[in-house]
Design a protein around this motif. Structure first.
Motif, mmCIF file in Angstrom:
data_model
loop_
_atom_site.group_PDB
_atom_site.id
_atom_site.type_symbol
_atom_site.label_atom_id
_atom_site.label_comp_id
_atom_site.label_asym_id
_atom_site.label_seq_id
_atom_site.Cartn_x
_atom_site.Cartn_y
_atom_site.Cartn_z
ATOM 1 N N CYS A 170 12.730 -4.200 28.317
ATOM 2 C CA CYS A 170 13.261 -3.284 29.324
ATOM 3 C C CYS A 170 12.634 -3.599 30.675
ATOM 4 O O CYS A 170 11.407 -3.539 30.823
ATOM 5 C CB CYS A 170 12.967 -1.839 28.922
ATOM 6 S SG CYS A 170 13.513 -0.622 30.133
ATOM 7 N N ASP A 171 13.445 -3.930 31.657
ATOM 8 C CA ASP A 171 12.926 -4.342 32.963
ATOM 9 C C ASP A 171 12.082 -3.249 33.604
ATOM 10 O O ASP A 171 11.053 -3.533 34.234
ATOM 11 C CB ASP A 171 14.087 -4.722 33.891
ATOM 12 C CG ASP A 171 13.600 -5.232 35.232
ATOM 13 O OD1 ASP A 171 12.923 -6.268 35.263
ATOM 14 O OD2 ASP A 171 13.882 -4.564 36.251
ATOM 15 N N ALA A 172 12.476 -1.996 33.455
ATOM 16 C CA ALA A 172 11.733 -0.905 34.091
ATOM 17 C C ALA A 172 10.320 -0.772 33.538
ATOM 18 O O ALA A 172 9.410 -0.319 34.239
ATOM 19 C CB ALA A 172 12.489 0.413 33.918
ATOM 20 N N ASP A 173 10.124 -1.167 32.277
ATOM 21 C CA ASP A 173 8.799 -1.060 31.669
ATOM 22 C C ASP A 173 7.917 -2.269 31.959
ATOM 23 O O ASP A 173 6.702 -2.208 31.752
ATOM 24 C CB ASP A 173 8.933 -0.894 30.148
ATOM 25 C CG ASP A 173 9.421 0.483 29.762
ATOM 26 O OD1 ASP A 173 8.961 1.469 30.386
ATOM 27 O OD2 ASP A 173 10.263 0.587 28.851
ATOM 28 N N ASN A 174 8.512 -3.349 32.432
ATOM 29 C CA ASN A 174 7.744 -4.551 32.771
ATOM 30 C C ASN A 174 7.195 -4.404 34.180
ATOM 31 O O ASN A 174 7.552 -5.148 35.102
ATOM 32 C CB ASN A 174 8.631 -5.790 32.648
ATOM 33 C CG ASN A 174 7.860 -7.071 32.893
ATOM 34 O OD1 ASN A 174 6.650 -7.110 32.703
ATOM 35 N ND2 ASN A 174 8.556 -8.108 33.332
ATOM 36 N N SER A 175 6.296 -3.422 34.347
ATOM 37 C CA SER A 175 5.871 -3.044 35.693
ATOM 38 C C SER A 175 4.540 -2.320 35.639
ATOM 39 O O SER A 175 4.197 -1.694 34.637
ATOM 40 C CB SER A 175 6.926 -2.131 36.330
ATOM 41 O OG SER A 175 6.486 -1.628 37.571
ATOM 42 N N TYR A 176 3.817 -2.401 36.760
ATOM 43 C CA TYR A 176 2.629 -1.574 36.947
ATOM 44 C C TYR A 176 2.988 -0.201 37.517
ATOM 45 O O TYR A 176 2.145 0.688 37.538
ATOM 46 C CB TYR A 176 1.654 -2.251 37.919
ATOM 47 C CG TYR A 176 0.828 -3.354 37.328
ATOM 48 C CD1 TYR A 176 -0.080 -3.094 36.310
ATOM 49 C CD2 TYR A 176 0.934 -4.653 37.797
ATOM 50 C CE1 TYR A 176 -0.865 -4.104 35.774
ATOM 51 C CE2 TYR A 176 0.154 -5.675 37.268
ATOM 52 C CZ TYR A 176 -0.742 -5.398 36.258
ATOM 53 O OH TYR A 176 -1.514 -6.393 35.737
ATOM 54 N N LEU A 177 4.184 -0.062 38.024
ATOM 55 C CA LEU A 177 4.564 1.185 38.683
ATOM 56 C C LEU A 177 4.860 2.277 37.670
ATOM 57 O O LEU A 177 5.383 1.996 36.587
ATOM 58 C CB LEU A 177 5.794 0.947 39.566
ATOM 59 C CG LEU A 177 5.587 -0.024 40.729
ATOM 60 C CD1 LEU A 177 6.926 -0.320 41.412
ATOM 61 C CD2 LEU A 177 4.593 0.540 41.731
ATOM 62 N N PRO A 178 4.582 3.531 38.009
ATOM 63 C CA PRO A 178 3.805 3.997 39.169
ATOM 64 C C PRO A 178 2.330 3.581 39.045
ATOM 65 O O PRO A 178 1.813 3.474 37.928
ATOM 66 C CB PRO A 178 3.945 5.519 39.112
ATOM 67 C CG PRO A 178 5.065 5.791 38.173
ATOM 68 C CD PRO A 178 5.070 4.655 37.194
ATOM 69 N N PHE A 179 1.664 3.394 40.159
ATOM 70 C CA PHE A 179 0.293 2.900 40.150
ATOM 71 C C PHE A 179 -0.705 3.871 39.523
ATOM 72 O O PHE A 179 -1.835 3.486 39.230
ATOM 73 C CB PHE A 179 -0.159 2.560 41.561
ATOM 74 C CG PHE A 179 0.369 1.250 42.072
ATOM 75 C CD1 PHE A 179 0.765 0.244 41.205
ATOM 76 C CD2 PHE A 179 0.466 1.020 43.427
ATOM 77 C CE1 PHE A 179 1.250 -0.963 41.668
ATOM 78 C CE2 PHE A 179 0.948 -0.191 43.912
ATOM 79 C CZ PHE A 179 1.338 -1.186 43.033
ATOM 80 N N ILE A 180 -0.326 5.118 39.350
ATOM 81 C CA ILE A 180 -1.211 6.076 38.698
ATOM 82 C C ILE A 180 -0.753 6.400 37.277
ATOM 83 O O ILE A 180 -1.324 7.255 36.618
ATOM 84 C CB ILE A 180 -1.357 7.379 39.516
ATOM 85 C CG1 ILE A 180 0.002 7.998 39.806
ATOM 86 C CG2 ILE A 180 -2.125 7.119 40.802
ATOM 87 C CD1 ILE A 180 -0.083 9.333 40.522
ATOM 88 N N GLY A 181 0.267 5.674 36.809
ATOM 89 C CA GLY A 181 0.728 5.855 35.440
ATOM 90 C C GLY A 181 2.073 6.544 35.354
ATOM 91 O O GLY A 181 2.451 7.331 36.230
ATOM 92 N N GLN A 182 2.804 6.249 34.292
ATOM 93 C CA GLN A 182 4.108 6.869 34.094
ATOM 94 C C GLN A 182 3.961 8.380 33.937
ATOM 95 O O GLN A 182 3.050 8.857 33.268
ATOM 96 C CB GLN A 182 4.786 6.267 32.862
ATOM 97 C CG GLN A 182 5.159 4.797 33.020
ATOM 98 C CD GLN A 182 5.779 4.215 31.764
ATOM 99 O OE1 GLN A 182 5.957 4.914 30.750
ATOM 100 N NE2 GLN A 182 6.113 2.933 31.802
ATOM 101 N N GLN A 183 4.878 9.096 34.561
ATOM 102 C CA GLN A 183 4.768 10.550 34.569
ATOM 103 C C GLN A 183 4.804 11.135 33.162
ATOM 104 O O GLN A 183 4.096 12.111 32.862
ATOM 105 C CB GLN A 183 5.887 11.167 35.422
ATOM 106 C CG GLN A 183 5.706 12.654 35.703
ATOM 107 C CD GLN A 183 4.476 12.937 36.540
ATOM 108 O OE1 GLN A 183 4.263 12.313 37.573
ATOM 109 N NE2 GLN A 183 3.656 13.895 36.107
ATOM 110 N N GLY A 184 5.615 10.546 32.291
ATOM 111 C CA GLY A 184 5.698 11.075 30.934
ATOM 112 C C GLY A 184 4.372 11.001 30.208
ATOM 113 O O GLY A 184 3.983 11.944 29.498
#
Length: 393
Positions: free
Chosen positions: A59-73
């Motif tokens: 999943c392209d959205a998961d191949n990321s450091y963003l958000p820099f403070i961690g995923q909201q979920g």
């Protein structure tokens, strides 16, 4: 020719943890060793977390450091969990940042709160990795011993704790169950910790990586909900120990809002977060852990009980939780490093406690029973006694 190199002063007292060396020896030894040296676990993570990780890898959205403070979920899940343990109303938006593992989170908290020369109270023994991080942050570990009674549980020395609180102490960094002893702070211990923190305006950093790995029906005691502690307690959690997601390297820091800007600033300057591929999987495993954890704890307790039966009569400390056990080998004229070598001859890989404490250190050997099932642990008592006698060394 060797080029002279200046070694930074901050590394002067940084000690190795020994686990890596023993693991390399076992890997290269060509034998089917009992692997009691490492901090891995042979029980797989939650299958739903594994499936989510597989899906996230494409999943392209998961191949990321963003958000820099961690995923909201994951942030929301982490604060809900710490709130459930402590009774405090945290929010993911204001009270949480995700870290690349629990130890990374602890280093970030120390860097954000401890001045060079500040003392940080830890128990003795304490995992060398925690001690090293205090020193890297410029702090000085101040050791408070557990009381050791052969064949009994480790108990916090409250009188020594009170005496340790001097003018240079800035914080306490405590873990319950403590690694590596398995010592558990009871309600009275936490009450005294809280009273001292309030009286002396100390920060309390709680390493909650094994908070729920408790034996014999013990209940979790989380100190953040005690009087005066909500504004001075930082909880650092991890997916490694309780969720068995060691390779995912996911942790979380839950803290009072007034501390969050500095903790976030250090996090952004350090490792930032683990990549997104593992974050939602950790959230799933954490939410499901209230149902999945009891069977895992029961298995760890069965391994502890087998170890205690096998080592009956030897000077071991009884762990009230966690996944490791200590044997005092100095009673037999040995130190931990010598015993480690003699155990290798018996097909057992275990690590010395050198550098893990002042009162309880090199005279102990550590057995981590998280990675070997009961069936393979059977017979370890004979091997240990043979090694103590020096046969084959």
């Amino acid at each position: 020719m060797t080029i002279p190199r200046h070694r930074p002063a901050r590394l002067e007292h940084i000690a190795g943890i020994g686990v890596d060396r023993m693991g390399s020896l076992a890997d290269a030894g060509g034998r089917d060793y009992l692997r009691l040296e490492n901090l891995d676990v042979d029980i797989p993570p939650d299958p739903e977390a594994i499936e989510r990780t597989r899906a996230a890898a494409s999943c392209d959205a998961d191949n990321s450091y963003l958000p820099f403070i961690g995923q909201q979920g994951l942030r929301d899940t982490a604060v809900a969990h710490v709130g459930r343990m402590s009774g405090l109303p945290y929010t993911g938006e204001r009270n949480c940042v995700i870290s690349a593992g629990g130890l990374s989170g602890i280093l970030n908290v120390l860097l954000a709160t401890v001045e060079t020369g500040d003392e940080v109270i830890v128990t003795d023994p304490t995992y060398a990795g925690l001690i090293n991080r205090i020193r890297l942050a410029g702090g000085i570990p101040r050791f408070v011993p557990f009381r050791f009674e052969p064949g009994g549980e480790w108990k916090l020395d409250r009188a020594a704790l009170e005496q340790a609180v001097g003018p240079k102490v800035r914080a306490m960094l405590l873990m319950s169950p403590s690694m590596p002893s398995g010592g558990v702070l009871d309600e009275g211990d936490w009450m005294r910790v809280a009273e001292l923190c309030v009286q002396h305006d100390l920060l309390l950093i709680v390493d909650s990586a094994m908070e729920r790995l408790l034996f014999d029906g013990r209940a979790v005691r989380h100190p953040a909900g005690l009087p005066g502690m909500a504004e001075r307690t930082v909880t650092v959690g991890s997916a490694a120990k309780e969720l068995r997601m060691i390779g995912w390297r996911v942790g979380w820091v839950v803290a009072p809002e007034h501390l969050m800007p500095d903790i976030v600033a250090v996090s952004l300057a350090n490792v930032v977060v683990p990549v997104g591929i593992g974050q939602d999987a950790a959230a799933i495993a954490l939410r499901r852990s209230y149902d999945t954890l009891p069977a895992y704890v029961a298995e760890l307790q069965a391994r502890r009980d087998l170890m205690l039966r096998e080592l009956d009569g030897l000077p071991v400390g009884v762990p009230a939780g966690g996944w490791s056990m200590l044997l005092r080998v100095s009673d037999f004229g040995l130190d931990g490093e010598t015993m480690s070598s003699q155990l290798l001859e018996q097909g057992v890989c275990a690590t010395s406690m050198k550098g893990w404490g002042e009162t309880h250190g090199a005279q102990f050997i550590r057995f981590v029973f998280a990675n070997e099932p009961v069936a393979r642990l059977a017979g370890i008592g004979r091997r240990v006694r043979t090694a103590l006698a020096g046969v084959g060394a």
